[in-house]
Write a protein that holds these residues in place. Structure first.
Motif, PDB file in Angstrom:
ATOM      1  N   ASN A 135       0.963  -1.133   0.058  1.00 11.91           N
ATOM      2  CA  ASN A 135       0.072  -0.041   0.033  1.00 11.91           C
ATOM      3  C   ASN A 135       0.905   1.537   0.206  1.00 11.91           C
ATOM      4  O   ASN A 135       0.861   2.000   0.976  1.00 11.91           O
ATOM      5  CB  ASN A 135      -0.587   0.005   1.259  1.00 11.91           C
ATOM      6  CG  ASN A 135      -1.877   1.115   1.449  1.00 11.91           C
ATOM      7  OD1 ASN A 135      -1.892   1.932   0.200  1.00 11.91           O
ATOM      8  ND2 ASN A 135      -2.629   1.339   2.181  1.00 11.91           N
ATOM      9  N   ASP A 136       1.511   1.503  -1.172  1.00 16.24           N
ATOM     10  CA  ASP A 136       2.462   2.643  -1.200  1.00 16.24           C
ATOM     11  C   ASP A 136       2.003   3.478  -2.373  1.00 16.24           C
ATOM     12  O   ASP A 136       1.010   3.246  -3.339  1.00 16.24           O
ATOM     13  CB  ASP A 136       3.826   1.906  -1.374  1.00 16.24           C
ATOM     14  CG  ASP A 136       4.080   1.170  -2.582  1.00 16.24           C
ATOM     15  OD1 ASP A 136       3.189   1.242  -3.374  1.00 16.24           O
ATOM     16  OD2 ASP A 136       5.156   0.586  -2.612  1.00 16.24           O
ATOM     17  N   GLU A 137       2.769   4.519  -2.670  1.00 12.71           N
ATOM     18  CA  GLU A 137       2.392   5.546  -3.885  1.00 12.71           C
ATOM     19  C   GLU A 137       2.368   4.814  -5.015  1.00 12.71           C
ATOM     20  O   GLU A 137       1.261   5.107  -5.606  1.00 12.71           O
ATOM     21  CB  GLU A 137       3.381   6.596  -3.871  1.00 12.71           C
ATOM     22  CG  GLU A 137       3.007   7.721  -4.932  1.00 12.71           C
ATOM     23  CD  GLU A 137       3.839   8.836  -4.752  1.00 12.71           C
ATOM     24  OE1 GLU A 137       3.968   9.510  -5.995  1.00 12.71           O
ATOM     25  OE2 GLU A 137       4.908   8.919  -3.990  1.00 12.71           O
ATOM     26  N   GLU A 138       3.226   4.001  -5.504  1.00  7.89           N
ATOM     27  CA  GLU A 138       2.941   3.309  -6.784  1.00  7.89           C
ATOM     28  C   GLU A 138       1.843   2.719  -7.125  1.00  7.89           C
ATOM     29  O   GLU A 138       1.112   2.550  -8.019  1.00  7.89           O
ATOM     30  CB  GLU A 138       4.303   2.302  -7.052  1.00  7.89           C
ATOM     31  CG  GLU A 138       4.361   1.634  -8.415  1.00  7.89           C
ATOM     32  CD  GLU A 138       5.345   0.415  -8.138  1.00  7.89           C
ATOM     33  OE1 GLU A 138       5.496  -0.378  -9.316  1.00  7.89           O
ATOM     34  OE2 GLU A 138       6.359   0.368  -7.111  1.00  7.89           O
ATOM     35  N   HIS A 139       1.473   1.740  -6.142  1.00  5.28           N
ATOM     36  CA  HIS A 139       0.404   0.794  -6.163  1.00  5.28           C
ATOM     37  C   HIS A 139      -0.927   1.806  -6.262  1.00  5.28           C
ATOM     38  O   HIS A 139      -1.966   1.527  -6.672  1.00  5.28           O
ATOM     39  CB  HIS A 139       0.477  -0.078  -5.206  1.00  5.28           C
ATOM     40  CG  HIS A 139       1.482  -1.346  -5.556  1.00  5.28           C
ATOM     41  ND1 HIS A 139       2.789  -1.123  -5.138  1.00  5.28           N
ATOM     42  CD2 HIS A 139       1.439  -2.282  -6.060  1.00  5.28           C
ATOM     43  CE1 HIS A 139       3.563  -2.040  -5.273  1.00  5.28           C
ATOM     44  NE2 HIS A 139       2.709  -2.826  -5.825  1.00  5.28           N
TER      45      HIS A 139
END
Length: 250
Positions: free
Chosen positions: A87-91
């Motif tokens: 659950n990070d910016e990329e995803h």
């Protein structure tokens, strides 16, 4: 078919971290809403490549068949890494782009905590992406390079998975129970098959499908019907008048 700038406006979008999560969690509601004339769709976050049974190729074929049974207007896979997505910016940005593409009024996604760590992690990813998707300064682009419009669903619900939680919303799915079951059984490699030579798993025993039916019966009993699906909501759900509380006979 996609509309302006690649958009395909959906009324309801279901999101699952693994192919078959949506079918197990909320396919009854998807079928029921589709029969009411609503446009419904599914986004799978991963290809389920870490599954003990079947292959990525069979999962795609099974997902397509399940989608046909449900009657989805769209289904796509975001190809995040099964077991290792974050659950990070990329995803979040990848999921935000999908939300803005389909512009659903309601999203139904994975539960926020469950036996399988992917379920809870996906639930929080979906929750965060639904919020961030409504921020104008978060920039995403469609496949043609056009900037997408901000979009925030009116409601986000979470379907109940392995662990049981007291639902905030219970929906009667009695009239579409057989179709719901067929959408689950489309995943022939994943669930009980006495002729399969693949290793047995937690979900491939006949008892697992028995438990799915038992839960639907139990939730149905709560509202006086044969079968039902239950959902959680972090947002209070308001009604305009008390007529909405009256359960219509089917």
């Amino acid at each position: 078919m996609p509309g302006h700038n690649g958009r395909m406006k959906l009324d309801l979008l279901a999101i699952g971290v693994h192919p078959d999560d949506v079918e197990l969690g909320c396919s009854g509601v998807l079928i029921k809403e589709r029969m009411r004339g609503k446009k419904v769709g599914i986004v799978d976050l991963t290809e389920g490549e870490l599954g003990t049974r079947g292959t990525v190729e069979t999962r795609y074929a099974e997902a397509a068949e399940a989608g046909r049974i449900i009657g989805v207007s769209a289904r796509e896979n975001l190809r995040m890494r099964d077991g290792f997505f974050r659950n990070d910016e990329e995803h979040q940005m990848k999921l935000i782009a999908a939300l803005r593409k389909y512009q659903p009024d309601i999203v139904i996604g994975n539960v926020l905590e469950d036996r399988h760590p992917d379920h809870g992690r996906a639930g929080h990813l979906i929750y965060d992406a639904c919020f961030l998707s409504g921020l104008r300064q978060v920039k995403t682009y469609d496949d043609a390079g056009n900037e997408q419009e901000k979009w925030r669903p009116k409601y986000l619900l979470h379907y109940i998975q392995d662990r049981f939680y007291e639902p905030d919303v219970i929906v009667d799915i009695s009239d579409v129970w057989e179709e719901r079951l067929q959408s689950i059984l489309a995943y022939r490699t994943q669930f009980h098959d006495p002729n399969s030579s693949e290793p047995q798993t937690y979900i491939s025993s006949p008892e697992f499908l028995d438990a799915i039916t038992a839960r639907a019966r139990m939730l149905g009993k709560r509202i006086g019907v044969r079968f039902a699906e239950g959902f959680l909501s972090k947002k209070n759900i308001g009604i305009s008048n008390l007529d909405a509380l009256v359960l219509q006979e089917t």
